[in-house]
Enzyme design. Structure first.
Site, PDB file in Angstrom:
ATOM      1  N   SER A  21      10.572  25.842   4.657  1.00  0.00           N
ATOM      2  CA  SER A  21      10.357  25.061   3.433  1.00  0.00           C
ATOM      3  C   SER A  21       9.630  25.853   2.349  1.00  0.00           C
ATOM      4  O   SER A  21       9.895  25.657   1.156  1.00  0.00           O
ATOM      5  CB  SER A  21       9.594  23.776   3.754  1.00  0.00           C
ATOM      6  N   ASP A  72      -1.234  15.687  -0.051  1.00  0.00           N
ATOM      7  CA  ASP A  72      -2.051  16.862  -0.280  1.00  0.00           C
ATOM      8  C   ASP A  72      -2.486  17.453   1.027  1.00  0.00           C
ATOM      9  O   ASP A  72      -2.791  16.841   1.977  1.00  0.00           O
ATOM     10  CB  ASP A  72      -3.272  16.469  -1.107  1.00  0.00           C
TER      11      ASP A  72
END
Length: 72
Positions: A21, A72
């Site tokens: 990713s 986050d």
């Protein structure tokens, strides 16, 4: 989509083989291929500016849209 004046294609391969990713998002955001596990870093480890940063520096309004949760 067929009637829009511009269209682009994007290939998100990494320099490591099977793309993770980090490498794929770097390719999408910067247009530069890199190694797996590198986020916005080129093959030498230098920081890359992404499309949003470049647009913002020119005074354009920017944002990110996602169909998935961003954490986050």
């Amino acid at each position: 989509m067929q009637t829009l004046p511009n269209r682009g294609n994007l290939r998100t391969v990494s320099l490591s083989g099977i793309t993770d990713s980090a490498a794929s998002s770097t390719a999408m955001a910067t247009g530069v291929m890199t190694f797996n596990a590198r986020l916005s870093l080129d093959r030498e480890g230098n920081q890359l500016d992404n499309l949003l940063e470049l647009a913002h520096a020119r005074g354009m309004v920017t944002g990110i849209i996602s169909t998935a949760a961003i954490t986050d």
